[in-house]
Scaffold this active site. Sequence first.
Site: not given
Length: 281
Positions: A80, A178-179, A207-208, A228-229
């Site tokens: 990633d 993100h985050g 950023g899920a 993405n997690v």
Amino acid sequence: MLTSTKELLETAQKHSYAIGAFNLYNLEGAKAVVNAAEAENSPAIIQILPHVLDYGGSALVALFLEAADSAKVPMSVHLDHCGDRSMIKTALEAGVTSVLADGSELSFQDNLAFTSEMTDLAHAKGATVEAEVGRISGTEDGMTVAQKEAKMTNPQQAKEFVAESGVDFLAVTIGNVHGKYHGEPQLDFDRLAKIRQQLQIPLVLHGASGLPAKMIRQSIELGICKFNVNTEVRKKYLQFWREYGRKESQIDLLDCQKAATAAMQEVIAEKIGLFGSAGKA
């Protein structure tokens, strides 16, 4: 079973669901993803961030590859957010099935040149490539991008980028971060619809963590095939160890590792259900 990331995402795209891609750090994380995916009969993706790869090296990649290959459901292993040529080469040599060649901090043309080079390299190794057009803001392990540096994905630029680079799937920026989301997430679904109109390849949303179910469903309807997690799974792991550290009684370390795995597995299973991939293996 170890499977091509491209194959997983194209199947998800065809059948209108998305696959969870989980950033991992250790054996417990790998077991949590495999256990959850097998229990839910779902495909899944194991992801490794560059600073984690730097720490764990080829041995950690080998662990993730073995976990994916020994699973009873299709899984892949993905590098990633990597903008380092040598690290991408190292990951490909180690056997990862796909990479995010991340040139999003560069100009459009420099991003295109870098991504094209990495795509040629990956394809020669039998791997596939994710790229990012636009730049996602927020803070995640090993990466911080200020809001002022973020840039939404331009649909026409995305079309040009994919055509010239030959990438296999594209990460889009539509207000995702993100985050942790500070306040209610605001995703530009009109922009996503326009991107979908321009592209046939699978789309990815980073950023899920923290996105409500309604937004997840709408994203899938508009072509997102991979979420993405990281934050929620990592938070659950750290929470377990903080609570364990306050206990006075001595507990066998292996029992703790199993319990930490189970805690992460619960979060991962919830995400699999939310993404619609349960029963799709």
